[in-house]
Write a protein that holds these residues in place. Structure first.
Motif, short mmCIF file in Angstrom:
data_model
loop_
_atom_site.label_atom_id
_atom_site.label_comp_id
_atom_site.label_asym_id
_atom_site.label_seq_id
_atom_site.Cartn_x
_atom_site.Cartn_y
_atom_site.Cartn_z
N GLU A 21 52.39 -27.99 50.37
CA GLU A 21 51.92 -29.12 49.59
C GLU A 21 52.25 -28.95 48.12
O GLU A 21 52.22 -27.85 47.58
CB GLU A 21 50.41 -29.28 49.75
N ASN A 22 52.58 -30.04 47.50
CA ASN A 22 52.75 -30.09 46.05
C ASN A 22 52.32 -31.46 45.56
O ASN A 22 51.87 -32.30 46.35
CB ASN A 22 54.20 -29.78 45.65
N THR A 23 52.42 -31.68 44.27
CA THR A 23 51.96 -32.96 43.73
C THR A 23 52.70 -34.13 44.36
O THR A 23 52.09 -35.16 44.70
CB THR A 23 52.16 -32.99 42.20
N LEU A 28 52.70 -38.89 47.77
CA LEU A 28 53.37 -39.65 48.82
C LEU A 28 52.38 -40.04 49.91
O LEU A 28 52.43 -41.16 50.45
CB LEU A 28 54.52 -38.83 49.41
N ASP A 29 51.47 -39.13 50.24
CA ASP A 29 50.42 -39.45 51.22
C ASP A 29 49.53 -40.58 50.72
O ASP A 29 49.11 -41.45 51.50
CB ASP A 29 49.57 -38.21 51.51
N VAL A 30 49.21 -40.58 49.42
CA VAL A 30 48.38 -41.65 48.85
C VAL A 30 49.12 -42.98 48.92
O VAL A 30 48.54 -44.02 49.25
CB VAL A 30 47.99 -41.32 47.40
N ILE A 31 50.41 -42.96 48.63
CA ILE A 31 51.21 -44.19 48.72
C ILE A 31 51.22 -44.72 50.14
O ILE A 31 51.05 -45.92 50.38
CB ILE A 31 52.65 -43.93 48.22
N ILE A 77 58.36 -37.96 36.26
CA ILE A 77 58.31 -39.15 37.10
C ILE A 77 58.61 -38.83 38.56
O ILE A 77 58.27 -39.60 39.46
CB ILE A 77 59.28 -40.24 36.60
N GLY A 78 59.21 -37.69 38.82
CA GLY A 78 59.53 -37.31 40.19
C GLY A 78 58.32 -36.94 41.03
O GLY A 78 58.42 -36.88 42.26
N ASP A 79 57.17 -36.69 40.39
CA ASP A 79 55.98 -36.31 41.17
C ASP A 79 55.26 -37.52 41.78
O ASP A 79 54.28 -37.35 42.51
CB ASP A 79 55.00 -35.50 40.32
N LEU A 80 55.73 -38.74 41.48
CA LEU A 80 55.23 -39.99 42.06
C LEU A 80 53.83 -40.37 41.60
O LEU A 80 53.27 -41.36 42.07
CB LEU A 80 55.25 -39.94 43.60
N SER A 81 53.24 -39.62 40.68
CA SER A 81 51.90 -39.96 40.22
C SER A 81 51.89 -41.28 39.46
O SER A 81 50.92 -42.05 39.53
CB SER A 81 51.33 -38.85 39.34
N TYR A 216 42.81 -37.26 57.32
CA TYR A 216 43.62 -36.54 58.31
C TYR A 216 44.60 -35.58 57.63
O TYR A 216 44.79 -34.45 58.08
CB TYR A 216 44.37 -37.55 59.17
N ARG A 217 45.16 -36.04 56.53
CA ARG A 217 46.12 -35.21 55.79
C ARG A 217 45.41 -34.22 54.85
O ARG A 217 46.06 -33.45 54.16
CB ARG A 217 47.04 -36.12 54.98
N LYS A 218 44.10 -34.28 54.80
CA LYS A 218 43.27 -33.42 53.96
C LYS A 218 43.59 -33.57 52.48
O LYS A 218 43.48 -32.63 51.70
CB LYS A 218 43.43 -31.96 54.39
N VAL A 219 44.00 -34.78 52.11
CA VAL A 219 44.21 -35.09 50.70
C VAL A 219 42.87 -35.28 50.01
O VAL A 219 42.69 -34.91 48.84
CB VAL A 219 45.09 -36.35 50.55
N ILE A 220 41.91 -35.88 50.71
CA ILE A 220 40.56 -36.04 50.19
C ILE A 220 39.58 -35.47 51.21
O ILE A 220 39.94 -35.22 52.36
CB ILE A 220 40.21 -37.51 49.89
N SER A 221 38.34 -35.27 50.79
CA SER A 221 37.27 -34.89 51.70
C SER A 221 36.31 -36.07 51.83
O SER A 221 36.38 -37.03 51.07
CB SER A 221 36.53 -33.64 51.21
N TRP A 222 35.37 -35.97 52.74
CA TRP A 222 34.47 -37.09 53.02
C TRP A 222 33.35 -37.21 52.00
O TRP A 222 32.66 -38.24 51.94
CB TRP A 222 33.85 -36.91 54.41
N HIS A 223 33.14 -36.20 51.19
CA HIS A 223 31.94 -36.12 50.37
C HIS A 223 31.77 -37.27 49.39
O HIS A 223 30.70 -37.92 49.34
CB HIS A 223 31.92 -34.78 49.62
N ILE A 224 32.79 -37.55 48.58
CA ILE A 224 32.67 -38.61 47.57
C ILE A 224 32.59 -39.99 48.21
O ILE A 224 31.66 -40.77 47.90
CB ILE A 224 33.83 -38.53 46.56
#
Length: 340
Positions: A21-23, A28-31, A77-81, A216-224
């Protein structure tokens, strides 16, 4: 033979954890997670939803490239943020927003909020939300003009005047007129997204689908998300406005406005949310409390944007008091004497 003299060695402290994983992969998962909501918005509102999102993303990339070029900083700009920020900015704006307005909002988000504080990971407020807040303060007319999906689709390059409406589900909830809201929109309509509102927030179903992907991709957790949505649900259930039915008012409150978008995609931003699980729960509850307070007692129909920005300011304090105990730490003699 290896040329050891010309090797580039990077010294870092332990622990050393390697991950694929990287930024860029996370962004990309968020997109990908936002694509269902974008596809639905395009089907619901017309191609203007797609082109507005594309212009917003392109503008964010441009402003980031220009800033870092002028200041002779390494390009990021390559990090897609920047693309993610642009998509989220479009998601919290009406589809009727002019292209030039969204470009100005992108400038606020990227240059003033993100880059001036050092770039990705160093901003203390969510860039897309600040961009929206600045646009609302500067161009309130554009930011509060909604397209009624029942009136027809928006053409590619413009909007027909008789397709606009100022009535959204949140305006009915603000006054507690649940009867009028139920007559125009059912709870199922709210869940599916057959309502007026900002481009990317209308379909709770599509946003939840994106949230499932991020979990599923573990980008976020359920807590927030759970703490945020749960707090709004409990307070809306216990204290409905205008003598409305408790359960019905709660469902409308949860599925209406930007709650799903904010809880899943905005409040979970790494740079502006707590790092500990306990802190994330406190942060989510705080976002929920502020959202309900603004919706109930403020002059604004929606409270998600400002509630998240307010809680962003408390993140350093939350992290300070929820950090785990360090094992193996030796107390100083002064502290031991004070404890005795």
């Amino acid at each position: 033979m290896t040329d050891y003299k010309n090797l580039k060695l990077i010294a870092t402290s332990s622990p050393h954890i390697r991950s694929a994983e990287n930024t860029r992969s996370i962004m990309l998962d968020v997109i990908i997670a936002m694509l269902p909501a974008l596809a639905y918005a395009t089907w619901q509102f017309g191609l203007k939803a797609l082109t507005l999102t594309a212009v917003s993303a392109a503008a964010c990339v441009f402003w980031e490239w220009l800033y870092r070029t002028l200041l002779k900083k390494p390009q990021s700009i390559g990090d897609l943020s920047a693309v993610v920020t642009g998509m989220l900015l479009a998601f919290v704006c009406p589809v009727t927003t002019p292209y030039w307005v969204i470009v100005i909002g992108a400038f606020f988000s990227i240059v003033l909020v993100k880059q001036l504080f050092g770039g990705i990971g160093k901003n203390f407020l969510n860039p897309a939300l600040v961009g929206r807040a600045c646009l609302l303060a500067s161009y309130a007319g554009y930011m509060t003009t909604w397209l009624d999906p029942a009136a027809g689709k928006a053409p590619l390059m413009g909007l027909v005047a008789d397709t606009m409406t100022g009535a959204t589900p949140m305006s009915y909830l603000k006054t507690g007129d649940l009867a009028a809201l139920a007559e125009k929109y059912s709870v199922l309509d709210m869940f599916l997204g057959k309502t007026g509102g900002s481009l990317g927030e209308v379909s709770a179903l599509m946003l939840i689908a994106g949230g499932v992907w991020l979990l599923y991709r573990k980008v976020i957790s359920w807590h927030i998300p759970a703490a945020y949505i749960g707090t709004v649900a409990v307070l809306s259930l216990l204290f409905p406005k205008g003598g409305a039915d408790n359960l019905q008012f709660m469902l409308y409150s949860v599925f209406g406005g930007g709650l799903m978008l904010g809880a899943i995609f905005m409040a979970t931003d790494y740079a502006t949310s707590p790092v500990t699980k306990k802190g994330q729960l406190i942060y989510g509850i705080g976002c929920g409390l502020f959202t309900v307070f603004i919706r109930y007692f403020g002059s604004y129909n929606e409270g998600v944007c400002y509630s998240i920005m307010v809680m962003n300011l408390f993140v350093p304090l939350i992290d300070k008091y929820t950090k785990p105990v360090r094992f193996g730490t030796v107390k100083s003699a002064k502290k031991e004497a004070a404890a005795k």
